[in-house]
Design an enzyme around this catalytic site. Structure first.
Site, PDB file in Angstrom:
ATOM      1  N   ASP A  23      26.738 -38.634  -5.584  1.00  0.00           N
ATOM      2  CA  ASP A  23      25.227 -39.070  -5.525  1.00  0.00           C
ATOM      3  C   ASP A  23      24.927 -40.446  -5.042  1.00  0.00           C
ATOM      4  OD1 ASP A  23      22.623 -38.481  -5.198  1.00  0.00           O
ATOM      5  OD2 ASP A  23      22.248 -39.012  -7.496  1.00  0.00           O
ATOM      6  N   ASP A  26      22.087 -43.226  -5.426  1.00  0.00           N
ATOM      7  CA  ASP A  26      21.418 -44.068  -6.320  1.00  0.00           C
ATOM      8  C   ASP A  26      21.920 -43.791  -7.752  1.00  0.00           C
ATOM      9  OD1 ASP A  26      19.694 -45.255  -4.340  1.00  0.00           O
ATOM     10  OD2 ASP A  26      18.568 -43.094  -4.363  1.00  0.00           O
ATOM     11  N   SER A  68      23.203 -35.694  -1.132  1.00  0.00           N
ATOM     12  CA  SER A  68      21.901 -36.530  -1.273  1.00  0.00           C
ATOM     13  C   SER A  68      20.836 -35.724  -0.653  1.00  0.00           C
ATOM     14  CB  SER A  68      21.931 -37.905  -0.448  1.00  0.00           C
ATOM     15  OG  SER A  68      20.784 -38.434  -0.864  1.00  0.00           O
ATOM     16  N   GLY A  69      19.649 -35.925  -1.097  1.00  0.00           N
ATOM     17  CA  GLY A  69      18.424 -35.520  -0.561  1.00  0.00           C
ATOM     18  C   GLY A  69      17.880 -36.363   0.888  1.00  0.00           C
TER      19      GLY A  69
END
Length: 133
Positions: free
Chosen positions: A39, A41, A73-74
């Site tokens: 991921d 952040d 990630s989004g």
């Protein structure tokens, strides 16, 4: 068999062998010792949204030992590609799985039909609801 690598605030799980086959008609098959998903952040990126030297070293070691590092990630691809420029990573899963790149090649791409987006925007705006896309 899986192993864990401690990256201070990040736990990464990787598996013994991964073979990637392009089901979209391509001819690439790559054998990796494993795969690590990151991921962004608070995982790959620190509090200043930068990749720490420790994480860069781990990424280098993973590549050296034939492990595929993948950002999951989004975020949109353009945001992820900026981050990838600082690393040896060339694979990512973006937009919560809608767009996938493995070894720099698009492996999967899904989008929402434009007419459906237009309809949702029209209904939202007619109701005075905030809409973004």
């Amino acid at each position: 068999m899986s192993q864990n690598v401690d990256l201070s605030y990040t736990e990464i799980v990787y598996f013994d062998t991964l073979e990637l086959r392009n089901k979209n008609g391509g001819d690439w098959v790559t054998n990796y010792q494993g795969v690590c998903f990151f991921d962004l952040d608070g995982t790959l990126l620190n509090n200043q949204s930068q990749i720490s030297l420790d994480n860069k070293r781990v990424l280098e070691q993973l590549q050296k030992h034939n492990y595929l590092s993948v950002i999951a990630s989004g975020r949109a691809p353009f945001e992820i590609e900026k981050i990838m420029q600082e690393t040896s990573i060339n694979s990512y899963i973006s937009l919560n799985g809608q767009y996938v790149v493995i070894d720099g090649k698009v492996a999967s791409a899904h989008s929402i039909d434009r007419d459906l987006v237009r309809d949702v925007l029209t209904v939202g705006l007619s109701l005075g609801a905030p809409v973004s896309c």
